[in-house]
Design a protein around this motif. Structure first.
Motif, PDB file in Angstrom:
ATOM      1  N   SER A 120      10.324 -35.105 -26.283  1.00 41.68           N
ATOM      2  CA  SER A 120       9.726 -35.229 -27.619  1.00 41.68           C
ATOM      3  C   SER A 120       8.247 -34.875 -27.621  1.00 41.68           C
ATOM      4  N   LYS A 187       9.313 -28.577 -28.030  1.00 44.58           N
ATOM      5  CA  LYS A 187       9.939 -29.892 -27.976  1.00 44.58           C
ATOM      6  C   LYS A 187      11.458 -29.744 -27.974  1.00 44.58           C
ATOM      7  N   THR A 188      12.131 -30.763 -27.451  1.00 44.28           N
ATOM      8  CA  THR A 188      13.583 -30.721 -27.390  1.00 44.28           C
ATOM      9  C   THR A 188      14.160 -32.125 -27.543  1.00 44.28           C
ATOM     10  N   LYS A 189      15.365 -32.222 -28.105  1.00 45.72           N
ATOM     11  CA  LYS A 189      16.072 -33.489 -28.191  1.00 45.72           C
ATOM     12  C   LYS A 189      16.936 -33.730 -26.958  1.00 45.72           C
ATOM     13  N   ASP A 191      17.884 -34.709 -23.277  1.00 49.21           N
ATOM     14  CA  ASP A 191      17.354 -35.717 -22.371  1.00 49.21           C
ATOM     15  C   ASP A 191      16.768 -35.022 -21.148  1.00 49.21           C
TER      16      ASP A 191
END
Length: 208
Positions: A120, A187-189, A191
């Protein structure tokens, strides 16, 4: 500390990732994977990480990511309206710096480190073109930890490209890349684990 393992290709090997107006080369295995884990832990514990303070649209913003500015004496650096004074080099940073200088064939006097705790946290579109930076010098970005997507976007025609920066990799951005391209840590969702990024730079306005 054991010697780091260098992936031998020179800066002139491989394919330029940009179609025009710049030169960017990617070295996926600059540092041995076992050493990456050790280095991440040492840097995480030894550096005086601080939340970054940015001035945007006249307001001061505190980021969740943490930063550390390291360099030779006198290598002050100003971005987003905030002036930073360098912390001294640590033995681990000097070893990584030697590797960066070897593949870039350039001597660096400073390093900006960013600590991203998860996907995030990222970095918006920008160029590393502050007045203190030598515009002819390459910038070497070394990644430790979680794999993250890194993008380039041309300032004029918005041409874009991206790649994933792996643990222990190095990305070299040569002039005139900063004059024509913006870049971003997206950014990435997904994990993804924490990541430390080290960008080795050449400051040209060094005071005594």
């Amino acid at each position: 500390m054991q010697a780091l393992l260098l992936d031998a290709p020179s800066v002139n090997t491989g394919m330029n990732l940009l179609r025009k107006d710049g030169c960017v080369y990617y070295h996926p295995s600059l540092i041995d994977p076992i050493q990456c884990t050790s280095l991440f832990k040492q840097l995480f514990q030894s550096l005086p990480w601080q939340a970054d303070q940015l001035v945007m649209f006249g307001k001061q913003i505190t980021t969740e990511r943490k930063v550390a500015w390291v360099g030779d004496q006198g290598c002050t650096y100003t971005y987003s309206g905030v002036k930073k004074y360098p912390e001294p080099w640590t033995p681990e940073l000097l070893e990584i710096k030697a590797l960066a200088e070897d593949i870039a064939q350039w001597q660096f006097n400073s390093c900006l480190l960013n600590l991203y705790h998860n996907g995030s946290e990222g970095m918006g579109w920008h160029s590393d073109n502050e007045t203190e930076l030598d515009p002819l010098a390459p910038i070497v970005s070394v990644s430790l930890g979680g794999v993250r997507k890194f993008g380039f976007k041309h300032r004029l025609d918005k041409t874009s490209t991206s790649l994933f920066l792996e643990d222990g990799s190095a990305l070299i951005m040569h002039a005139p890349t900063q004059a024509h391209w913006n870049h971003s840590l997206l950014k990435t969702k997904t994990d993804v684990g924490p990541r430390i990024n080290l960008t080795f730079r050449s400051i040209q306005q060094v005071s005594s």
